[in-house]
Enzyme design. Structure first.
Site, PDB file in Angstrom:
ATOM      1  N   LYS A 198       0.766  -1.115  -0.023  1.00  0.00           N
ATOM      2  CA  LYS A 198       0.028  -0.083   0.009  1.00  0.00           C
ATOM      3  C   LYS A 198       0.767   1.104   0.033  1.00  0.00           C
ATOM      4  CE  LYS A 198      -3.973  -2.456   2.134  1.00  0.00           C
ATOM      5  NZ  LYS A 198      -4.310  -2.934   3.286  1.00  0.00           N
ATOM      6  N   GLN A 232      -4.490  -1.541   9.921  1.00  0.00           N
ATOM      7  CA  GLN A 232      -4.515  -2.942   8.936  1.00  0.00           C
ATOM      8  C   GLN A 232      -5.046  -4.084   9.869  1.00  0.00           C
ATOM      9  OE1 GLN A 232      -3.334  -3.760   5.753  1.00  0.00           O
ATOM     10  NE2 GLN A 232      -4.005  -5.614   6.083  1.00  0.00           N
ATOM     11  N   ASP A 278     -11.280   2.973   4.165  1.00  0.00           N
ATOM     12  CA  ASP A 278     -11.357   1.721   3.889  1.00  0.00           C
ATOM     13  C   ASP A 278     -12.874   1.299   3.909  1.00  0.00           C
ATOM     14  OD1 ASP A 278      -9.533  -0.424   3.680  1.00  0.00           O
ATOM     15  OD2 ASP A 278      -9.125  -0.576   5.844  1.00  0.00           O
TER      16      ASP A 278
END
Ligand code: NDP
Length: 286
Positions: free
Chosen positions: A53, A97, A120
């Site tokens: 990422k 994460q 997200d």
């Protein structure tokens, strides 16, 4: 007949080029989009995802910040970090994460992220808006699958889409996005008694179970479109999906490979969502 490959690497690249152009335009107006990624602990798969990422951000000019916390970090410390990032004007998107260590409650952490920076799309506010069809950040993996279908010219309206998997990050939102595009949606999961009876009805079959190669030729209708979200290692430690690609490729009309299928699209849509957040800041500043 061999099914057409839906190449997520190529499609992702096309979308990234347009994101990069917009990032450049923003930079000319004095705004650099910023993404903060929080990694708790040292799960090797999570480390790889996070570094991919970051690399992708750097490649297209998005500022990225990595906050690495040890596995024994308390929930309170993590929530404090999130609050700092919520208030940081250089940061447009915050990503924690997953999975988190067991002593931390994921729901509390996700709820602490400002919905304005929830790139997200996991915050309850974002999920609610997605279900209501209101503008919001869409979760990156299902959003990426919708883009794959769009770029591969696969019309979803009126099709029977069967989703195997009902996680909150992939399966459930996947079905919602397909429903909004007028597909008829069936969800399957580990308690579905006769999986084959369900999956063989699918015009579009999306598989997100985390079970290597569990979908074989017997699960698939002739001419179906198969989207394989899974990322696993096979018995030779090679990357593979939840679909047995070699067994089904000759039966389907189109299929995503693993790797180079859904994976690159997830990161692409994360970059896209971060850009959207930065753009909002520009209009608010005016
Ligand atoms: P979860 O483990 O959270 O969910 C798996 C789902 O699959 C559950 O709903 C489970 O059912 C269902 N399931 C498991 N076994 C079976 C079975 N034998 N038959 C039917 N259903 C089954 O996984 P995620 O959704 O987070 O991830 C799924 C896969 O996608 C993983 O391989 C993951 O690595 C990959 N992934 C890939 C991404 C990408 O960018 N390409 C992004 C995110 C995930 P139940 O609810 O009943 O337990």
């Amino acid at each position: 007949m061999s099914g057409k490959l839906i190449n997520g690497k190529e499609i992702g690249e096309i979308i990234r080029q347009s994101i990069q152009k917009e990032v450049n335009d923003l930079q000319e107006q004095g705004v650099t989009p910023g993404l903060a990624v929080i990694l708790v602990g040292d799960n090797p798969a999570s480390k790889t995802y996070v570094s991919n990422k970051q690399k992708s951000c750097e490649q297209i000019g998005i500022y990225s910040e990595l906050i690495e916390l040890s596995a024994d970090t308390t929930e309170e410390t993590l929530l404090n970090e999130i609050n700092k990032l919520n208030a940081d004007p250089a940061i447009d998107g915050i990503l924690v994460q997953l999975p988190l260590p067991k002593h931390i409650t994921e729901q509390n952490v996700i709820a602490a992220i400002s919905p304005e920076k929830d790139v997200d799309g996991f915050h309850p506010e974002s999920v609610g808006k997605m279900i209501l069809g209101q503008p919001t950040y869409l979760p990156c993996t299902p959003y990426g699958v919708m883009k794959l279908l769009e770029y591969a010219n696969i019309d979803v309206a009126g099709k029977h889409a069967v989703i195997v998997g009902r996680s909150h990050i992939v399966g459930v939102p996947m079905g919602q996005l397909l429903l909004q595009k007028d597909a008829t949606v069936t969800y399957c999961h580990s308690k579905t008694p006769d999986l084959v009876a369900m999956t063989t009805q699918a015009d579009i079959l999306v598989v997100a179970t985390g079970r290597a190669k569990m979908i074989g030729a017997e699960h698939v209708k002739e001419g179906a479109v198969v989207i394989d979200v899974g990322i696993n290692r096979d018995e030779n430690n090679k990357l593979c999906g939840d679909v047995d690609f070699d067994a089904v490729v000759d039966k389907v009309s189109a299929i995503t490979p693993v790797p180079k299928g859904v994976g690159p699209m997830t990161i692409t849509m994360l970059l896209f969502n971060t850009l959207q957040s930065a753009k909002k800041k520009l209009t608010q500043d005016k």
